[in-house]
Motif scaffolding. Structure first.
Motif, mmCIF file in Angstrom:
data_model
loop_
_atom_site.group_PDB
_atom_site.id
_atom_site.type_symbol
_atom_site.label_atom_id
_atom_site.label_comp_id
_atom_site.label_asym_id
_atom_site.label_seq_id
_atom_site.Cartn_x
_atom_site.Cartn_y
_atom_site.Cartn_z
ATOM 1 N N GLN A 5 0.791 -1.107 0.493
ATOM 2 C CA GLN A 5 -0.078 0.077 -0.273
ATOM 3 C C GLN A 5 1.068 0.871 0.167
ATOM 4 O OE1 GLN A 5 -0.155 -2.854 2.560
ATOM 5 N NE2 GLN A 5 -2.195 -3.151 0.576
ATOM 6 N N ARG A 6 1.981 1.307 -1.131
ATOM 7 C CA ARG A 6 3.179 2.611 -1.318
ATOM 8 C C ARG A 6 2.741 3.227 -2.505
ATOM 9 N NH1 ARG A 6 5.839 4.128 3.310
ATOM 10 N NH2 ARG A 6 5.192 2.534 4.863
ATOM 11 N N TYR A 7 3.541 4.007 -2.592
ATOM 12 C CA TYR A 7 3.833 4.433 -4.356
ATOM 13 C C TYR A 7 4.935 4.452 -4.550
ATOM 14 C CZ TYR A 7 4.847 8.459 -7.314
ATOM 15 O OH TYR A 7 5.000 9.279 -8.116
ATOM 16 N N TRP A 8 5.894 4.305 -4.346
ATOM 17 C CA TRP A 8 7.364 4.053 -5.553
ATOM 18 C C TRP A 8 7.224 2.639 -5.757
ATOM 19 C CZ3 TRP A 8 8.950 6.553 -8.989
ATOM 20 C CH2 TRP A 8 10.087 5.964 -9.420
ATOM 21 N N GLY A 9 6.718 2.132 -6.009
ATOM 22 C CA GLY A 9 6.704 1.340 -6.878
ATOM 23 C C GLY A 9 6.009 0.478 -8.055
ATOM 24 N N GLU A 10 5.504 -0.480 -8.904
ATOM 25 C CA GLU A 10 5.274 -0.740 -10.283
ATOM 26 C C GLU A 10 3.679 -0.994 -9.852
ATOM 27 O OE1 GLU A 10 7.712 -2.229 -9.082
ATOM 28 O OE2 GLU A 10 9.088 -2.949 -10.038
ATOM 29 N N PRO A 11 2.637 0.154 -10.249
ATOM 30 C CA PRO A 11 1.207 -0.295 -10.313
ATOM 31 C C PRO A 11 0.839 -1.705 -10.782
ATOM 32 C CG PRO A 11 1.616 1.338 -11.818
ATOM 33 C CD PRO A 11 3.105 0.859 -11.574
#
Length: 827
Positions: free
Chosen positions: A443-449
RNA sequence: GCCGCGGUGGCGGAAUUGGUUUACGCGUACGACUCAAAAUCGUAUGACCGAAAGGUUGUGUGGGUUCGACUCCCACCCGCGGCACCA
């Protein structure tokens, strides 16, 4: 010759190598290929320290040797740049992670170039590049299409004070890393990957690869295969049956109760029969609230409650036995319920003691095992505390109190009891694995959607492949939301989309993939880093794959290494990777040891003992750094940095430089034959040692050679020998040797020369020191030709004054001669 | 608790189909060079006894096998790493 000025030489050659493309890997060349791989780093803001350099240098040496051996070498580098530290930095500073990543990769790249590594930079990749993660997302879609990606309700780590979901590495000792609050669980729907489907193959195929034994053991333990049986217990006066998994069917007669995990779904079905339902329910609710860690910390106290009103029937003897619910039984393993055999399982024993349950012994230890048990029990003073030994006997033995199976050995009884019950449909053989499916959502931002869309009508739909990549949108705030959702959940215009199937309004998945996603398959991309049509061209994969030698940290032995093997197998199954390549991506795996700071203290920013390679290079030069890092100790072992040792490495390089100066002035075509022989021995040793990661002893033999060269009085080193010496030294000190090579007048790089082979004849010849022993004690040492015969040497030995003294007037019983080594007189 | 790895000088370490324990490097001491220092070069360097020759002892501990054990076997101690209620 000028004095040795490494900094000047090194910068010069690094530039020339880059311009000339000396280290380019050539696709589909006629030469045999060799794919040498080091784990690509996560580019943190702190930059590299000397510990990170060690595996790079080691494999750089291997890559350089391979090139000289005539291989077309692929030795690439890239960035595993999605991840938490960058995101946390963004939260604090509000600088976009993309910008931070750009800065950090530039830093890492500059540092790596400074070390003179022979990477092919034209193949550089970055997991955060949409052109790269397009394929990471593509792999996810394939997994989904094959039913290997699914959504399930799973607990996440939740900090009730920060109101934030935490990654495992942010949970320190059960508490939130930043505020110290106790972490609790929160249930959330998450994407899961069915790695368990590959458990058996992940174990079996380890036989095909060359990994260190300890890595194989670690992986096998992690997968945790255990073979046993599933046995069904009928519930009295009902249709229900409760299956349990056991590896010890031989102890079935000793099963005096059942225990179910609090999450066990059958409990609800019994509700009408349960007389203490409220009480049971309360216990279950409390257990569910606890984190796994809390359950474990209360391990000593095996709490639980009896489910009253229902009884189970032990299928072997039809006895009625009580049923409990207790949190020492785990829902995710086996069937979520167990048969308890208190006499032969310590956990059941503890539980039985606490709840005053009968303990029935059914296995007798064999022969001396029993005596030893009684002895240690009496030493503890705990004889006859439920069992004859005061505790559970968990070993195997002979069956007692087991009806018709009495007297049988455990081993046989296991089979027979299961076979007997199987006939009645109450048992079957079963295999269980500790490995669990892989939680693939963050549940984060900086990763592959995660490229999925949820439609109210059609359910979860994959993003059509033509719409990949699903790019990460820009956001203003990187904080996870207070509901535990990803920060992406707040980006309205991004979330809202159309269902690919029915075109009605639908919403995107807002979770992103974990760090491992990008590193699962990166080594495939190096084979064809710019391909826009597919993950990589099969032709190129067929040429470059599999990886011949993969080095990485021991800390990845179970995670990255297992995950990437799984993903590779999957890609192989769906033919995204050519079938001809076989089911394993890495032929050989090695692991480096950690480098600690001086005095064995772990290097860390907070301790201020981090040693930066840039400083070392500035002060001593790159080649010194390289030689020291390889010489400091065994490559696979943890070792601490020693600045004094760095000076020693520098001295060695200076000595080579000076000897070269002398050589250039006085060079003769033919030199000392003694040095020639020693050089060939050194060539053999260096070649072998590099293959077995013994860089430290390879260097010590090179040092020994130089010591002999320096003190040699009979004509010095011949020109050909000098060149050979430079070649075998060149992987360790590429700049120094290249400089000398060019001073010899050669135009082509030393790193393109042929790796010299030792002459076996020269290695065998020579004078060695023999040992003369009397009764196994060393009494004298003399020199002799290595091939001398026993008779000749015995004569020689007995003529020694020192030996006469020991042997005279004694009875010589026996003479032992070891060719080339020693003679031993037994008197 | 279970699994894995390791224990050798003042220090990093070398040596295993059983055959010189301490290679190589660091440190230390002394000497050469220097006005001096640094650098460099040379010599020595496990411990104990001895003026020396030489001897004794020595690879975590205790046993064993062997002509001979750092290496093999048995029992144990210590350190490090991983897993940990997986039935």
């Amino acid at each position: 010759m000028e004095t040795y000025k490494p900094q000047k030489i090194e910068k010069k050659w690094q530039r020339i190598w880059e311009i000339q493309g000396v280290y380019r890997a050539k696709d589909l060349s006629k030469k045999p290929k060799s794919y040498i791989l080091v784990e690509f780093p996560y580019p943190s803001g702190e930059g590299l320290h000397v510990g990170h350099c060690r595996p790079y240098i080691a494999l750089d040496i291997v890559a350089r040797k391979r090139r000289m051996e005539g291989f077309n070498v692929l030795f690439p580098m890239g960035w595993d740049a999605f991840g938490l530290p960058t995101e946390n930095y963004a939260i604090k500073t509000r600088i976009h992670p993309r910008i931070v990543t750009k800065k950090n990769t530039a830093l890492f790249k500059r540092q790596q170039k400074n070390i003179g590594l022979s990477f092919d930079w034209s193949r550089e990749i970055n997991t955060t590049d949409p052109a790269y993660y397009k394929w990471t997302q593509w792999i996810f879609l394939q997994l989904f299409k094959k039913g290997l990606a699914y959504k399930a309700k799973m607990p996440i780590n939740w900090c009730p004070s920060c109101k934030i979901g935490l990654a495992n590495e942010e949970v320190v000792d059960g508490s939130c890393e930043r505020c110290g609050e106790r972490v609790t669980k929160k249930e959330k729907e998450q994407w899961m990957l069915k790695i368990t489907k590959y458990a058996e193959r992940l174990i079996q195929d380890l036989d095909r690869v060359d990994y260190p034994e300890r890595v194989k053991v670690l992986q096998k333990d992690w997968i945790g295969k255990s073979e046993g049986a599933e046995i069904e217990f009928r519930i009295q006066n009902s249709e229900f049956r409760i299956p349990v998994f056991t590896t010890r069917a031989d102890t079935l007669f000793g099963a005096t109760y059942l225990v179910l995990a609090p999450e066990h779904p059958e409990i609800e079905n019994f509700k009408p029969h349960i007389t203490n339902y409220k009480f049971v329910k309360k216990y279950i609710e409390e257990a569910k609230k606890k984190t796994e860690r809390e359950r474990i910390s209360e391990m000593k106290e095996k709490m639980g409650v009896e489910i009253k009103g229902i009884k189970a029937i032990n299928p072997v003897n039809n006895r009625e036995i009580p049923i409990f619910v207790a949190d020492y039984v785990l829902i995710h393993y086996g069937t979520g319920g167990i048969m308890a055999v208190p006499a032969h399982d310590q956990r059941d024993f503890d539980f039985a003691k606490l709840h005053n349950l009968p303990i029935l012994e059914v296995i007798k230890p064999q022969n001396n095992a029993e005596g030893r048990l009684r002895q240690s029990a009496s030493q503890r003073g705990s004889l006859y505390n439920g069992t004859p030994y005061g505790r559970a006997y968990e070993g195997e033995g002979i069956l007692i109190n087991s009806g018709r199976f009495n007297g049988m050995k455990s081993e046989i009884a296991k089979e027979r009891i299961v076979a007997w019950l199987a006939k009645k449909g109450l048992a079957k053989k079963a295999v269980n694995y500790k490995l669990r499916d892989w939680i693939f959502s963050r549940q984060r931002y900086w990763g592959e959607p995660i490229p999925m869309i949820q439609c109210e009508r059609c359910g979860w739909q994959p993003v059509p492949e033509k719409d990949l990549p699903v790019k990460l949108p820009s956001v203003k705030k990187y904080q996870p939301t207070q509901t535990g959702e990803s920060p992406l959940a707040a980006v309205e215009r991004w979330i809202n989309t159309k269902c690919p199937k029915c075109s009605s309004l639908a919403k995107r998945e807002t979770d992103v993939m974990p760090n491992w996603a990008g590193s699962n398959w990166y080594y495939l991309r190096y084979c064809d880093p710019k391909n826009e049509k597919r993950l990589a061209d099969p032709k190129l994969l067929r040429y470059w794959m599999p990886v011949n030698w993969y080095n990485g940290g021991m800390e990845h032995a179970t995670l990255h290494l297992l995950y990437s093997r799984f993903i590779y197998k999957f890609l192989w199954d769906i033919k995204a990777v050519p079938k001809s390549l076989g089911p394993e991506p890495y032929k050989k795996r090695t692991s480096h040891g950690t480098v600690l700071g001086e005095k064995g203290i772990k290097m860390s920013k907070s301790r201020g003992n981090v040693i930066n390679p840039d400083q070392v290079i500035k002060e001593y030069g790159t080649d010194t750094l390289r030689v020291y890092e390889m010489f400091m100790g065994p490559f696979e072992q943890t070792i601490s940095w020693d600045t004094k040792g760095v000076k020693g490495a520098k001295r060695f390089l200076e000595r080579v430089w000076k000897l070269t100066g002398k050589f250039l002035v006085t060079q003769k075509p033919k030199g000392s034959s003694y040095l020639k022989k020693l050089l060939h021995k050194t060539m053999k040793k260096v070649s072998e040692d590099i293959e077995s990661l013994k860089f430290n002893t390879a260097l010590s033999s090179l040092m020994e050679f130089c010591n002999a060269w320096q003190t040699n009085k009979e004509g010095g080193l011949g020109k050909k020998d000098f060149k050979d010496f430079l070649k075998i030294f060149s992987p360790f000190a590429p700049h120094l040797t290249e400089e000398i090579w060019s001073q010899l007048g050669f135009k082509s790089s030393i790193h393109n020369q042929k790796w010299p082979k030792h002459d076996p004849k020269l290695v065998k010849e020579g004078i060695v020191t023999f040992i003369i022993q009397v009764n196994g004690r060393v009494r004298e040492k003399i020199e002799a030709e290595i091939g001398i015969s026993k008779r000749e040497f015995k004569k020689l030995a007995l003529a020694q004054e020192n030996i006469k003294k020991w042997i005279e007037r004694k009875n010589l019983k026996k003479t032992i001669f070891v060719p080339g080594k020693l003679i031993n007189f037994v008197i």
